[in-house]
Design an enzyme around this catalytic site. Sequence first.
Site, PDB file in Angstrom:
ATOM      1  N   ASP A  12       2.555 -10.639   1.964  1.00  0.00           N
ATOM      2  CA  ASP A  12       2.726  -9.572   2.750  1.00  0.00           C
ATOM      3  C   ASP A  12       1.595  -9.521   4.006  1.00  0.00           C
ATOM      4  OD1 ASP A  12       1.682  -6.521   3.400  1.00  0.00           O
ATOM      5  OD2 ASP A  12       3.721  -6.293   2.538  1.00  0.00           O
ATOM      6  N   LEU A  16      -3.136  -7.163   0.159  1.00  0.00           N
ATOM      7  CA  LEU A  16      -3.059  -6.161  -0.892  1.00  0.00           C
ATOM      8  C   LEU A  16      -3.744  -4.851  -0.336  1.00  0.00           C
ATOM      9  CD1 LEU A  16      -2.133  -5.812  -3.619  1.00  0.00           C
ATOM     10  CD2 LEU A  16      -4.100  -6.601  -4.541  1.00  0.00           C
ATOM     11  N   HIS A  17      -2.992  -4.279   0.375  1.00  0.00           N
ATOM     12  CA  HIS A  17      -3.368  -2.976   1.075  1.00  0.00           C
ATOM     13  C   HIS A  17      -2.740  -1.717   0.133  1.00  0.00           C
ATOM     14  CE1 HIS A  17       0.875  -2.396   2.305  1.00  0.00           C
ATOM     15  NE2 HIS A  17       0.753  -3.793   2.511  1.00  0.00           N
ATOM     16  N   LEU A  18      -3.085  -0.674   0.507  1.00  0.00           N
ATOM     17  CA  LEU A  18      -2.704   0.591  -0.136  1.00  0.00           C
ATOM     18  C   LEU A  18      -1.269   0.584  -0.844  1.00  0.00           C
ATOM     19  CD1 LEU A  18      -3.970   3.198  -1.605  1.00  0.00           C
ATOM     20  CD2 LEU A  18      -3.352   4.333   0.693  1.00  0.00           C
ATOM     21  N   ALA A  21      -0.928  -2.138  -3.465  1.00  0.00           N
ATOM     22  CA  ALA A  21      -1.673  -1.897  -4.392  1.00  0.00           C
ATOM     23  C   ALA A  21      -0.930  -0.998  -5.293  1.00  0.00           C
ATOM     24  CB  ALA A  21      -3.166  -1.441  -4.130  1.00  0.00           C
TER      25      ALA A  21
END
Length: 103
Positions: A12, A16-18, A21
């Site tokens: 991505d 591993l953003h909001l 996640a």
Amino acid sequence: IEAFTRSVLLLDGEGLHLRAAAALALIAGEFQSDICVRKDGRKVDAKSIVDLLSLAAEPRTEITFEVNGPDSRKAINAVANLVLNGFRADVCNSLQNTLADHS
């Protein structure tokens, strides 16, 4: 009870953003097995958005899933496929529907 380990590369564009996640924690939460994510020697609970965000995993970072429990084979495949498909919403929805059909 089986245990599985699998390493995957975060493809991505934002790591591993909001959103990623949240999708990962949502899918991980569908399983009875314990699911952990390891990065750079740190190990966190994949069912916790806050724990996942604390990894600060950037794009092109390798993370390792460690899964242990009664449905570990299905769990490792589901979380790895989510990551490998870039956390796409359609993949997340498809995984949720598949899991709901088998419960």
